[in-house]
Scaffold this active site. Sequence first.
Site, PDB file in Angstrom:
ATOM      1  NE  ARG A 138      -3.664  -2.189   2.681  1.00  0.00           N
ATOM      2  CZ  ARG A 138      -3.441  -3.326   3.316  1.00  0.00           C
ATOM      3  NH1 ARG A 138      -2.262  -3.511   3.930  1.00  0.00           N
ATOM      4  NH2 ARG A 138      -4.349  -4.279   3.371  1.00  0.00           N
ATOM      5  CE  LYS A 160      -6.569  -0.824   4.864  1.00  0.00           C
ATOM      6  NZ  LYS A 160      -7.849  -0.993   4.143  1.00  0.00           N
ATOM      7  CG  HIS A 226      -5.174   0.760  -3.922  1.00  0.00           C
ATOM      8  ND1 HIS A 226      -4.593   0.600  -2.681  1.00  0.00           N
ATOM      9  CD2 HIS A 226      -6.155  -0.189  -3.985  1.00  0.00           C
ATOM     10  CE1 HIS A 226      -5.191  -0.377  -2.022  1.00  0.00           C
ATOM     11  NE2 HIS A 226      -6.139  -0.872  -2.798  1.00  0.00           N
ATOM     12  NE  ARG A 229      -3.443  -3.482  -1.598  1.00  0.00           N
ATOM     13  CZ  ARG A 229      -2.926  -4.287  -0.660  1.00  0.00           C
ATOM     14  NH1 ARG A 229      -1.618  -4.432  -0.576  1.00  0.00           N
ATOM     15  NH2 ARG A 229      -3.709  -4.919   0.185  1.00  0.00           N
ATOM     16  CG  HIS A 252      -6.633  -8.742   1.141  1.00  0.00           C
ATOM     17  ND1 HIS A 252      -6.861  -9.189  -0.139  1.00  0.00           N
ATOM     18  CD2 HIS A 252      -6.401  -7.398   1.033  1.00  0.00           C
ATOM     19  CE1 HIS A 252      -6.774  -8.180  -0.980  1.00  0.00           C
ATOM     20  NE2 HIS A 252      -6.489  -7.095  -0.299  1.00  0.00           N
ATOM     21  CE1 TYR A 261      -7.041  -6.918  -7.281  1.00  0.00           C
ATOM     22  CE2 TYR A 261      -6.972  -8.138  -5.215  1.00  0.00           C
ATOM     23  CZ  TYR A 261      -6.803  -6.965  -5.908  1.00  0.00           C
ATOM     24  OH  TYR A 261      -6.404  -5.832  -5.254  1.00  0.00           O
TER      25      TYR A 261
END
Length: 279
Positions: A138, A160, A226, A229, A252, A261
């Site tokens: 990110r 995150k 992004h 990414r 994730h 995806y």
Amino acid sequence: MRISEAFDAYRDDYILLMNQSARTVECHECCKKLLLSHIEDKPVESLTLEDVRHWREEIAKKRRANSVRVYIVRLRAVLGYLNIRGIECIDARLIPVPKREATVPVYLTEAEVDAMIACAYNLRNAFVISLLYSSGIRLSELIALNRGQIVDRRFTVIGKGRKPRLCFIDARTEHLMEAYLKSRSDHHDALIVSFEHKSRMTATNIQLLVRNSAARAGITKKVTPHTLRHSFATNFLKNNGNMRYLSAMLGHASLDTTMMYAHVVDRDLQKQYEKYHTI
């Protein structure tokens, strides 16, 4: 307690205490600002479900559905915190959370990424583009990287939820990194620095260099950090990479997030079409 005080208390007692990201704080403050721009800073106990409904309708006129969802979730978090503390206010469970709107990730082909790197204004910009594409990190994770952090084409970032994860780069990115670092005369700890100020690059500047490189390469689609990414993830799956490994590399929390995806690169579905569709 007024609405602004409730938001501030939740920020201080939960977000900051949990050491959540600066992006979370920014989103929290944005939600507070949007709410107060529509509803006066009145006592939180006088906030009604009708107030919330009108506010949701108002922001939905200017914001995307998923952004509205984020703000509703943020408001529910504040109210839930107050509910636990026994402060009189709306029961957070009475506010429904809008469904997440499905989105199709915009991505670049290998040739388009190659063109961006070739058309980058300078060595640093080429390295930034290559690093984002080869690692899938990110923007915030890129900014936080320091010199010497990438060793043997691998490094760890704090993503995150303050969770560490292992990331990798390819040979091209390693070559560009070595050349870029060799060209620098400063002693700043940051891996990526601003030429003008010799300080860690900002998110705005990195977004600008990515956009400019795409324009120089003749790419008309909207390209952001992004997007690179997304391009990393799509490329990985197109080469038959494992979805679970990709999920881990992207950081994730749920495999469901990575599944967005899958439809882009569903080779089995395409084979079935080519086999059974006739003209």
